[in-house]
Design a protein around this motif. Structure first.
Motif, short mmCIF file in Angstrom:
data_model
loop_
_atom_site.label_atom_id
_atom_site.label_comp_id
_atom_site.label_asym_id
_atom_site.label_seq_id
_atom_site.Cartn_x
_atom_site.Cartn_y
_atom_site.Cartn_z
N LEU A 78 0.83 -1.21 0.00
CA LEU A 78 0.00 0.00 0.00
C LEU A 78 0.87 1.26 0.00
O LEU A 78 0.49 2.27 -0.59
CB LEU A 78 -0.91 -0.01 1.24
N ILE A 79 2.03 1.21 0.62
CA ILE A 79 2.88 2.38 0.78
C ILE A 79 3.90 2.53 -0.35
O ILE A 79 3.96 3.56 -1.01
CB ILE A 79 3.63 2.32 2.13
N CYS A 80 4.69 1.49 -0.58
CA CYS A 80 5.82 1.61 -1.52
C CYS A 80 5.61 0.87 -2.83
O CYS A 80 6.46 0.94 -3.72
CB CYS A 80 7.10 1.13 -0.85
N ASP A 85 -12.23 6.21 4.25
CA ASP A 85 -12.65 6.95 3.05
C ASP A 85 -12.71 6.04 1.83
O ASP A 85 -13.61 6.15 1.01
CB ASP A 85 -11.68 8.11 2.79
N ARG A 86 -11.76 5.13 1.71
CA ARG A 86 -11.74 4.20 0.58
C ARG A 86 -12.98 3.30 0.61
O ARG A 86 -13.64 3.10 -0.41
CB ARG A 86 -10.47 3.35 0.62
N GLN A 98 7.21 -1.85 11.21
CA GLN A 98 8.10 -1.35 12.25
C GLN A 98 8.06 0.18 12.35
O GLN A 98 8.54 0.75 13.33
CB GLN A 98 9.55 -1.78 11.97
N ASP A 99 7.48 0.84 11.35
CA ASP A 99 7.41 2.30 11.32
C ASP A 99 6.38 2.79 12.33
O ASP A 99 5.20 2.47 12.23
CB ASP A 99 7.05 2.76 9.91
N ARG A 100 6.82 3.59 13.27
CA ARG A 100 5.92 4.05 14.33
C ARG A 100 4.91 5.08 13.83
O ARG A 100 3.92 5.35 14.50
CB ARG A 100 6.71 4.59 15.51
N HIS A 101 5.14 5.66 12.63
CA HIS A 101 4.20 6.63 12.08
C HIS A 101 3.13 5.97 11.22
O HIS A 101 2.19 6.63 10.79
CB HIS A 101 4.95 7.69 11.26
N THR A 128 -4.20 9.03 10.34
CA THR A 128 -4.33 9.38 8.92
C THR A 128 -4.52 8.15 8.05
O THR A 128 -5.35 8.17 7.12
CB THR A 128 -3.11 10.17 8.45
N PHE A 129 -3.79 7.08 8.31
CA PHE A 129 -3.93 5.87 7.51
C PHE A 129 -5.28 5.20 7.76
O PHE A 129 -5.90 4.67 6.84
CB PHE A 129 -2.78 4.90 7.79
#
Length: 191
Positions: free
Chosen positions: A21-23, A162-163, A48-51, A155-156
């Motif tokens: 979904l991200i990269c 929304d999707r 692992q990304d805290r954001h 936000t995610f």
């Protein structure tokens, strides 16, 4: 439409990998809601990304991990006890073998004892192996140190909601377009 912000990590086969979904790189990790309403592919590095998301601590998994560690300690203890027992038996066998050399009549008996000792040694090894196996079967062999339940950040999570709302709106519009009463009728000519 309510969507809970709880996503479980699942793995798929390498042949079923789809873009993250991200990269947009191929990934075999999928985050899915418990009710199967929403899912998406994501790279393990993004987990692992805290954001992006935060792991939800699973008390059951922690208790299970602690139980496995306790079982491993118990297995080690059983092994040590067995080794100490074998050392004592060897020492006794050495002492008895010295006594047997002195007496010729006991040579015949010592041969029988050696057979009995080797039989008892084999039985002890079997008992030890059975005990270890019984301890191991009580625990799962699967050891996954990472968390398997995640909560997306604001936000995610809003992006996923929304999707899903957009998909729902598109379905309703398709149904309306199929209904002929939606369109105006041809004007009739009245004179």
């Amino acid at each position: 439409m309510s969507l809970t912000n709880v996503y479980h990590l699942r793995r798929v086969a390498d042949t079923s990998a789809k873009s993250c979904l991200i990269c947009y790189k191929p990934s075999t990790s999928v985050l899915i809601t418990p009710d199967n309403k929403d899912f998406f592919y994501v790279c393990p590095a993004h987990l692992q990304d805290r954001h992006f998301c935060s792991p939800i601590v699973d008390t059951e998994a922690d208790a299970k991990r602690q139980k496995e560690e306790a079982m491993a300690k118990e297995i080690e203890k059983v092994k040590q006890e067995y080794e100490e027992k074998q050392k004592r038996k060897k020492e006794k066998a050495k002492e008895s073998s010295k006594d047997e050399k002195d007496k010729d009549k006991e040579k015949n008996n010592s041969k029988d004892k050696d057979k009995a000792d080797s039989d008892s040694k084999a039985n002890d090894e079997k008992e030890r192996d059975e005990k270890i196996e019984s301890i191991k079967t009580g625990t799962d062999t699967k050891t996954d140190n990472g968390s398997r339940i995640f909560a997306l950040h604001k936000t995610f999570y809003q992006m996923r909601i929304d999707r899903l709302r957009g998909i729902e709106r598109a379905k309703k519009n398709q149904e309306r377009m199929k209904n002929p009463s939606l369109f105006p009728s041809v004007p009739s000519r009245e004179l």
